[in-house]
Design a protein around this motif. Sequence first.
Motif: not given
Length: 558
Positions: A71-76, A115-128
């Motif tokens: 159940s992730p937390v973040g922005f879109s 990602d709170i535990k790893k103190q990081s933010i995983n960025v994923t870019a989709m589409g063109k």
Amino acid sequence: MAVAHRACFVAGFLFILLLPGCEARIHKLTLKNETRHTIDLNNFGFYANGTLDVHLHSLRVPETLVDYSKSPVGFSLSRSRVNGVLSYTAEESETCPLTLKKSTNDEPLILFLIDIKKQSINVTAMGKQDNILMAKEKVEADKGQKKVKRASGEQSKNQDKPAVLPKQAEKLSDDKKSEQIAQNPKAEAVDVPGTFNLSSRKQLTLDLGEIHGTYNFSFRMVFGSEAEGLYSLKFHYCQNREPGIDRAYSFAVEVTEKNPDGYLSAAEIPLSRLYLYMAGVFFTAALVWVYNLMKHSYSVFKIHWLMAALAFTKSTSLVFHSINYYFINTEGHPIEGWAVMYYITHLLKGALLFITLALIGTGWAFVKYILSDKEKKIFMIVIPLQVLANVAYIIIESTEEGSSEYYVWKEILFLVDLICCGAILFPVVWSIRHLQEASSTDGKAAMNLEKLKLFRHYYVMIVCYIYFTRIIAILLKITMPFRWQWCYEFLVEVSTLIFFVLTGYKFRPASNNPYLQLPQDEDDVENDEVVTESGALEGISKVKKTSNGRERQKESTL
């Protein structure tokens, strides 16, 4: 009318209280103990080389109760096809967007998973993608350890050199710089190391800062020529989508959007000039109306001057609205003095509009001087509702889109506005019914049928005005491309101008206007007759009441 004055005073006082919270295109939002699973932070139309700066700080989430891998937390950040319609499909919108693995179309979609535990933010870019992301990249632990070992080996080989090596000094400066960035989340994104072209790099990991149990990070997005469009920035707390789960979280965010020419969205850039041009048109129409009133002064009533005041107030309101948008575009926020003047004139314009339309519908001052109890009740309903509608409008303008009360007041404004539009139709319907009954009973069918025809035209005009400004204009707004959505405001202003002109023409002050002809007794419609032809009374003229109840001198008898 005392009720109207008190209502206007209260509304003006509320405007002044609410105005300091308005941040315009530099948005600041603080949420505490929030439980919504999705928060719409903002919608903005970007041209090429437009920038989006996001600074998240003071993020507090329950760390032990949530599995953020499921159940992730973040922005879109997603590009909309039209206003309010996201790039992902309806089926995908039933699930949390942060859980998407791939996009079903070529529309740009960028996910920021915290990602709170790893103190990081995983960025994923989709589409063109044709966007550039500027942010601080996460440094991997093993690389950091290799650097420490290499530095310690060099230190042992060079015992005679100063204790502080260049590598260590550089590392210390980097640590101090990252600490400054964490303490000051408003730091410019260009000062944060790391520039990534999302068209070639679809996955990356950003650094998540921590200060006293709260988390923060910043990024800047630069949009390319192929990435132009209307974008929606949202915050997601996916676990709260599950039934019966309301985890509380808190955060503060500052969002700044900017196009190359200023802080206005693509659809808002032409509005400053549009409002200024329309203000000139309304002012010209008001001058022509006043000239017509002066020309036919013998058949002018108080409501004619009320119509003139409405036209001048509308023009003034548009001038202040134009000035307001100019300063928002240049400064990123309105100047309080000009904004207060706009809100005051907006309130007066709204109140005058509905009062004038209702008075014309009742026939006040034209064909009668006393309002019935039913008609008085209409004004007792419409005036407070108009004040409430203007207060709702001001709260919407001064409240951030992500706050919970924003949507509540938006629904209140829509509902109250529709009630006011429906309420002003009742006096017209009552007048039509009265004329229909009078045309068959009082023996003056011709005159009453003329008025009946005019009232029916007026009813159709009001319905068309409401239809075009409340329904057609909204449909146009959600179907037009993002750069042409200013046509919504253009349609509203042109429809208002046409309605004003037609209303003025139908109820113009003229002796041949059937609406201005009061019911008359038989003695009042007799032809002029010669009083005498004797020399003693030569030159005496006879005075006759005209159809509007005013005395007018006829030609002298011969």
